[in-house]
Scaffold this motif. Structure first.
Motif, PDB file in Angstrom:
ATOM      1  N   CYS A 195     -51.351   9.906  56.985  1.00 17.14           N
ATOM      2  CA  CYS A 195     -50.482  11.102  57.711  1.00 17.14           C
ATOM      3  C   CYS A 195     -51.217  12.256  58.344  1.00 17.14           C
ATOM      4  O   CYS A 195     -51.249  12.558  56.813  1.00 17.14           O
ATOM      5  N   MET A 196     -51.760  12.373  59.216  1.00 15.03           N
ATOM      6  CA  MET A 196     -51.744  13.345  59.742  1.00 15.03           C
ATOM      7  C   MET A 196     -50.916  15.036  59.962  1.00 15.03           C
ATOM      8  O   MET A 196     -49.982  14.521  60.146  1.00 15.03           O
ATOM      9  N   ASP A 197     -51.972  16.342  59.279  1.00  9.02           N
ATOM     10  CA  ASP A 197     -50.848  17.462  58.778  1.00  9.02           C
ATOM     11  C   ASP A 197     -51.301  18.212  60.193  1.00  9.02           C
ATOM     12  O   ASP A 197     -53.032  18.983  60.357  1.00  9.02           O
ATOM     13  N   PHE A 198     -50.728  18.748  61.113  1.00 10.16           N
ATOM     14  CA  PHE A 198     -50.934  18.896  62.208  1.00 10.16           C
ATOM     15  C   PHE A 198     -51.395  21.036  62.172  1.00 10.16           C
ATOM     16  O   PHE A 198     -51.930  21.510  62.007  1.00 10.16           O
ATOM     17  N   SER A 199     -50.982  21.293  60.700  1.00 11.61           N
ATOM     18  CA  SER A 199     -50.725  22.487  59.817  1.00 11.61           C
ATOM     19  C   SER A 199     -52.445  22.803  59.273  1.00 11.61           C
ATOM     20  O   SER A 199     -52.505  24.087  59.094  1.00 11.61           O
ATOM     21  N   PHE A 200     -52.770  21.846  58.966  1.00 15.87           N
ATOM     22  CA  PHE A 200     -53.851  22.497  59.140  1.00 15.87           C
ATOM     23  C   PHE A 200     -55.015  21.758  59.969  1.00 15.87           C
ATOM     24  O   PHE A 200     -55.890  20.830  60.060  1.00 15.87           O
ATOM     25  N   ILE A 201     -55.848  23.306  60.712  1.00 13.24           N
ATOM     26  CA  ILE A 201     -56.982  23.736  61.427  1.00 13.24           C
ATOM     27  C   ILE A 201     -56.660  22.523  61.982  1.00 13.24           C
ATOM     28  O   ILE A 201     -57.140  21.232  63.119  1.00 13.24           O
ATOM     29  N   GLY A 202     -55.193  22.935  63.433  1.00 13.48           N
ATOM     30  CA  GLY A 202     -54.858  21.437  64.324  1.00 13.48           C
ATOM     31  C   GLY A 202     -54.877  20.003  64.134  1.00 13.48           C
ATOM     32  O   GLY A 202     -54.659  18.943  65.014  1.00 13.48           O
ATOM     33  N   GLY A 203     -54.733  19.685  63.107  1.00 13.45           N
ATOM     34  CA  GLY A 203     -54.327  18.363  62.779  1.00 13.45           C
ATOM     35  C   GLY A 203     -56.255  17.578  62.994  1.00 13.45           C
ATOM     36  O   GLY A 203     -56.444  16.119  63.491  1.00 13.45           O
ATOM     37  N   SER A 204     -56.917  18.531  62.657  1.00 16.44           N
ATOM     38  CA  SER A 204     -58.144  18.382  63.416  1.00 16.44           C
ATOM     39  C   SER A 204     -58.674  16.909  62.978  1.00 16.44           C
ATOM     40  O   SER A 204     -59.521  16.823  61.828  1.00 16.44           O
ATOM     41  N   MET A 205     -59.721  16.148  63.024  1.00 16.83           N
ATOM     42  CA  MET A 205     -60.606  15.274  62.627  1.00 16.83           C
ATOM     43  C   MET A 205     -61.750  15.853  62.125  1.00 16.83           C
ATOM     44  O   MET A 205     -63.166  15.492  62.985  1.00 16.83           O
ATOM     45  N   GLY A 206     -61.403  15.503  61.065  1.00 19.27           N
ATOM     46  CA  GLY A 206     -63.285  15.778  60.376  1.00 19.27           C
ATOM     47  C   GLY A 206     -63.401  14.954  59.088  1.00 19.27           C
ATOM     48  O   GLY A 206     -63.230  13.828  59.463  1.00 19.27           O
TER      49      GLY A 206
END
Length: 280
Positions: A125-136
């Protein structure tokens, strides 16, 4: 004589003794409906008056999906490095450190396994609150390892996407995660292990162009923003105005890119029914 008579005139409470209502006690939807946060939580963070789905993170989704909120988190302590020594308004390493302190998350995805109505399930599950949920690189690696766990234990895999796309501070390292996660999902397909992709608001960029749209079932929450590029970029590219709401989950469903839209209050029961049908 009146039944009530004030003996002392004026309000005697000092400013220091006055108490304000605590922050976060009420939530107001974009339509103007107001709901108590406790009632909102009990309703899976959906306003009952207008069915508005409040944006939530992995903590809340895990509470909704896993039985008694019991789960085992995978790769909990994995954090991003700074392979490119990137710096914009601040060094990338400083941005990562500040975001970890602010959000109490180590990156933009959390992975875990547990039971959903008694069925084994692996969830990323992704969290948008962490740098816009960006994929690194960490996001891609954690998803890949979660898929490995699904393969090893033959457990269905659920991906909950909420992202602004690839993380620009990692450039090519970020884009490589699209290929890596897609290749891992192909292994799930070969092993005939179900993969369900849930797209939430927003799901955009490289995430949409990779694992978010590769599910055996692609489902979404109501009125979620789903797309690759923003409306302005698309308009300038094709030279045409776009229909209203063309990046909503309803529009995407109508044009065949989704299997169904699911109300969050029914998410656990619908997923259980779907997995039971696939197992039979």
């Amino acid at each position: 004589m009146a039944w009530f008579k004030r003996t002392d005139k004026g309000i005697k409470t000092s400013t220091a003794e006055k108490k304000d209502a605590p922050d976060g006690l009420w939530f107001k939807t974009p339509n103007g409906n107001i709901i108590h946060t406790r009632e909102l939580k009990n309703n899976s963070f959906v306003c009952p008056d207008d069915d508005f789905h409040v944006k939530i993170g992995s903590k809340e989704y895990f509470e909704i999906i896993f039985d008694q909120n019991k789960f085992t988190e995978l790769d909990k302590d994995m954090k991003s490095g700074d392979p490119l020594k990137f710096s914009d308004t601040k060094p990338y390493s400083s941005r990562i450190k500040a975001t970890i302190e602010k959000t109490e998350l180590n990156d933009a995805v959390r992975t875990a396994y547990g039971k959903m109505n008694g069925l084994d399930l692996v969830v990323a599950c992704m969290d948008f609150s962490f740098i816009g949920g960006s994929m690194g690189s960490v996001v891609g690696e954690k998803i890949a390892r979660a898929i490995d766990h699904s393969l090893k234990h033959k457990a269905p895999f659920l991906m909950i996407s909420k992202s602004g796309g690839a993380r620009m501070m990692e450039a090519g390292f970020s884009l490589m995660q699209m290929a890596k996660t897609s290749a891992k999902l192909a292994l799930l397909d070969q092993a005939a292990i179900p993969y369900i992709s849930l797209l939430t608001d927003p799901t955009t960029g490289g995430v949409t162009a990779s694992y978010a749209m590769l599910g055996d079932f692609n489902i979404a929450e109501p009125e979620a923003l789903i797309g690759f590029a923003g409306p302005r970029v698309i308009r300038e590219t094709i030279g045409k105005d776009l229909p209203k709401g063309f990046q909503s989950s309803e529009f995407v469903l109508e044009h065949g890119f989704l299997d169904f839209i699911i109300d969050r209050r029914q998410l656990k029961s619908r997923l259980t029914t779907l997995l039971n049908l696939l197992n039979n």
